[in-house]
Scaffold this motif. Structure first.
Motif, PDB file in Angstrom:
ATOM      1  N   ALA A  86       2.331  13.438  -0.391  1.00 21.78           N
ATOM      2  CA  ALA A  86       1.812  12.714   0.713  1.00 21.78           C
ATOM      3  C   ALA A  86       1.016  11.216   0.563  1.00 21.78           C
ATOM      4  O   ALA A  86       0.886  10.811  -0.563  1.00 21.78           O
ATOM      5  CB  ALA A  86       0.450  13.424   0.881  1.00 21.78           C
ATOM      6  N   GLU A  87       1.483  10.403   1.480  1.00 16.56           N
ATOM      7  CA  GLU A  87       1.202   9.138   1.405  1.00 16.56           C
ATOM      8  C   GLU A  87      -0.412   9.019   1.912  1.00 16.56           C
ATOM      9  O   GLU A  87      -1.005   9.635   2.967  1.00 16.56           O
ATOM     10  CB  GLU A  87       2.040   8.518   2.534  1.00 16.56           C
ATOM     11  CG  GLU A  87       1.808   6.810   2.269  1.00 16.56           C
ATOM     12  CD  GLU A  87       2.864   6.003   2.440  1.00 16.56           C
ATOM     13  OE1 GLU A  87       2.832   5.093   3.467  1.00 16.56           O
ATOM     14  OE2 GLU A  87       3.826   6.237   1.892  1.00 16.56           O
ATOM     15  N   ARG A  88      -1.204   8.237   1.299  1.00 15.26           N
ATOM     16  CA  ARG A  88      -2.671   8.025   1.575  1.00 15.26           C
ATOM     17  C   ARG A  88      -3.022   6.788   2.162  1.00 15.26           C
ATOM     18  O   ARG A  88      -2.178   5.825   1.770  1.00 15.26           O
ATOM     19  CB  ARG A  88      -3.544   8.513   0.397  1.00 15.26           C
ATOM     20  CG  ARG A  88      -2.984  10.021   0.042  1.00 15.26           C
ATOM     21  CD  ARG A  88      -4.036  10.379  -1.271  1.00 15.26           C
ATOM     22  NE  ARG A  88      -4.718  11.398  -0.717  1.00 15.26           N
ATOM     23  CZ  ARG A  88      -5.486  12.152  -1.584  1.00 15.26           C
ATOM     24  NH1 ARG A  88      -5.755  11.931  -2.837  1.00 15.26           N
ATOM     25  NH2 ARG A  88      -6.527  13.021  -1.112  1.00 15.26           N
ATOM     26  N   LYS A  89      -4.360   6.362   2.671  1.00 13.57           N
ATOM     27  CA  LYS A  89      -4.632   5.293   2.768  1.00 13.57           C
ATOM     28  C   LYS A  89      -5.934   4.963   2.282  1.00 13.57           C
ATOM     29  O   LYS A  89      -6.826   5.867   1.946  1.00 13.57           O
ATOM     30  CB  LYS A  89      -4.924   5.141   4.543  1.00 13.57           C
ATOM     31  CG  LYS A  89      -3.250   5.281   5.291  1.00 13.57           C
ATOM     32  CD  LYS A  89      -3.598   5.391   6.522  1.00 13.57           C
ATOM     33  CE  LYS A  89      -2.111   5.723   7.003  1.00 13.57           C
ATOM     34  NZ  LYS A  89      -2.138   5.583   8.602  1.00 13.57           N
ATOM     35  N   LYS A 105     -10.305   2.444  -2.785  1.00 17.27           N
ATOM     36  CA  LYS A 105     -11.113   3.456  -2.274  1.00 17.27           C
ATOM     37  C   LYS A 105     -10.265   4.295  -1.248  1.00 17.27           C
ATOM     38  O   LYS A 105     -10.124   3.660  -0.338  1.00 17.27           O
ATOM     39  CB  LYS A 105     -12.435   3.080  -1.885  1.00 17.27           C
ATOM     40  CG  LYS A 105     -13.400   4.036  -1.530  1.00 17.27           C
ATOM     41  CD  LYS A 105     -14.871   3.683  -1.220  1.00 17.27           C
ATOM     42  CE  LYS A 105     -15.918   4.800  -1.370  1.00 17.27           C
ATOM     43  NZ  LYS A 105     -17.173   4.072  -1.279  1.00 17.27           N
ATOM     44  N   ASP A 106     -10.186   5.438  -1.656  1.00 16.32           N
ATOM     45  CA  ASP A 106      -9.265   6.231  -0.810  1.00 16.32           C
ATOM     46  C   ASP A 106     -10.208   6.750   0.374  1.00 16.32           C
ATOM     47  O   ASP A 106     -11.251   7.338   0.182  1.00 16.32           O
ATOM     48  CB  ASP A 106      -8.749   7.540  -1.594  1.00 16.32           C
ATOM     49  CG  ASP A 106      -7.908   8.469  -0.508  1.00 16.32           C
ATOM     50  OD1 ASP A 106      -7.673   8.254   0.500  1.00 16.32           O
ATOM     51  OD2 ASP A 106      -7.722   9.752  -1.412  1.00 16.32           O
ATOM     52  N   THR A 107      -9.777   6.603   1.565  1.00 19.32           N
ATOM     53  CA  THR A 107     -10.566   6.737   2.746  1.00 19.32           C
ATOM     54  C   THR A 107     -10.751   8.222   3.063  1.00 19.32           C
ATOM     55  O   THR A 107     -11.772   8.713   3.342  1.00 19.32           O
ATOM     56  CB  THR A 107      -9.971   6.198   4.088  1.00 19.32           C
ATOM     57  OG1 THR A 107      -8.567   6.696   4.085  1.00 19.32           O
ATOM     58  CG2 THR A 107      -9.849   4.875   3.897  1.00 19.32           C
ATOM     59  N   SER A 131      -1.520   1.464   2.148  1.00 19.68           N
ATOM     60  CA  SER A 131      -1.385   2.981   2.123  1.00 19.68           C
ATOM     61  C   SER A 131      -0.746   2.993   0.502  1.00 19.68           C
ATOM     62  O   SER A 131      -0.085   2.077  -0.178  1.00 19.68           O
ATOM     63  CB  SER A 131      -0.219   3.297   2.934  1.00 19.68           C
ATOM     64  OG  SER A 131       1.068   2.301   2.688  1.00 19.68           O
ATOM     65  N   PHE A 132      -0.828   4.069   0.049  1.00 18.04           N
ATOM     66  CA  PHE A 132      -0.336   4.390  -1.482  1.00 18.04           C
ATOM     67  C   PHE A 132       0.093   5.995  -1.584  1.00 18.04           C
ATOM     68  O   PHE A 132      -0.217   6.578  -0.969  1.00 18.04           O
ATOM     69  CB  PHE A 132      -1.303   3.758  -2.185  1.00 18.04           C
ATOM     70  CG  PHE A 132      -2.492   4.748  -2.355  1.00 18.04           C
ATOM     71  CD1 PHE A 132      -2.824   5.787  -2.917  1.00 18.04           C
ATOM     72  CD2 PHE A 132      -3.484   4.039  -1.365  1.00 18.04           C
ATOM     73  CE1 PHE A 132      -4.362   6.349  -2.874  1.00 18.04           C
ATOM     74  CE2 PHE A 132      -4.762   4.850  -1.079  1.00 18.04           C
ATOM     75  CZ  PHE A 132      -5.123   5.765  -1.759  1.00 18.04           C
ATOM     76  N   ARG A 147       1.214  -0.388  -0.327  1.00 20.86           N
ATOM     77  CA  ARG A 147       1.714  -1.337   0.726  1.00 20.86           C
ATOM     78  C   ARG A 147       0.599  -1.839   1.512  1.00 20.86           C
ATOM     79  O   ARG A 147      -0.344  -1.060   1.851  1.00 20.86           O
ATOM     80  CB  ARG A 147       2.454  -0.483   1.549  1.00 20.86           C
ATOM     81  CG  ARG A 147       4.044  -0.131   0.839  1.00 20.86           C
ATOM     82  CD  ARG A 147       5.031   0.322   2.081  1.00 20.86           C
ATOM     83  NE  ARG A 147       6.385   0.399   1.350  1.00 20.86           N
ATOM     84  CZ  ARG A 147       6.845   1.651   1.040  1.00 20.86           C
ATOM     85  NH1 ARG A 147       6.076   2.713   0.830  1.00 20.86           N
ATOM     86  NH2 ARG A 147       8.005   1.849   0.526  1.00 20.86           N
ATOM     87  N   LYS A 148       0.661  -2.919   1.954  1.00 23.39           N
ATOM     88  CA  LYS A 148      -0.415  -3.446   3.026  1.00 23.39           C
ATOM     89  C   LYS A 148      -0.164  -3.222   4.176  1.00 23.39           C
ATOM     90  O   LYS A 148       1.111  -3.156   4.448  1.00 23.39           O
ATOM     91  CB  LYS A 148      -0.278  -5.252   2.823  1.00 23.39           C
ATOM     92  CG  LYS A 148      -1.581  -5.758   3.558  1.00 23.39           C
ATOM     93  CD  LYS A 148      -1.394  -7.221   3.270  1.00 23.39           C
ATOM     94  CE  LYS A 148      -2.470  -7.926   3.979  1.00 23.39           C
ATOM     95  NZ  LYS A 148      -2.715  -9.249   3.696  1.00 23.39           N
TER      96      LYS A 148
END
Length: 150
Positions: A86-89, A105-107, A131-132, A147-148
């Protein structure tokens, strides 16, 4: 004939040394006297029961359990690095360009996640939205493929 070279402090130091020597000899004599009265080595032994408590009675050999030495693991097993799909933001809260690492800081979870410059895909700055993916390392979670956004 001249005066004695012994000063007051030298005399006091010598008295203190002599008293210390006497005390040491007296303690040595007391230990020897008490050792003669002692019950011997058997009274000095302590045993550990099956619950891990100290006791003066030896364990019952009939209750003996055998343990395979190979099954005992000392320390913690190393965790293998696994990547989450899963990609997170999140938002970059700290970025030390000179050191090459920072924190995001994970949203979703509001957790602060470490990342290293080797895990960057785009150039980033502090307060950038990114995103990461999270990778579990032996030291804890780490962000990779950062990634920005926008």
């Amino acid at each position: 004939m001249g005066r004695s070279q012994e000063t007051f402090s030298k005399k006091e130091k010598e008295k203190a040394r002599h008293k210390k020597r006497q005390d040491k000899e007296q303690k040595k004599e007391e230990r020897k006297a008490n050792a003669a009265k002692g019950q011997g080595l058997d009274m000095m032994l302590a045993y550990v029961d099956e619950n891990g408590n100290l006791t003066t009675t030896p364990p019952d050999p009939r209750n003996k359990k055998t343990v395979d030495a190979g099954s005992i693991s000392i320390g913690v097993d190393r965790q293998e690095a696994t990547a989450a799909v899963a990609e997170r933001k999140g938002v970059v809260t700290t970025w030390l360009d000179t050191k090459g690492y920072g924190f995001i800081k994970d949203t979703q979870s509001q957790q602060s996640i470490f990342f290293h410059k080797n895990g960057l895909i785009d150039d980033i700055r502090q307060q950038d939205k990114v995103s990461f993916q999270i990778e579990t390392t032996p030291k804890g979670p780490s962000a990779v493929e950062v990634r920005k956004l926008g």
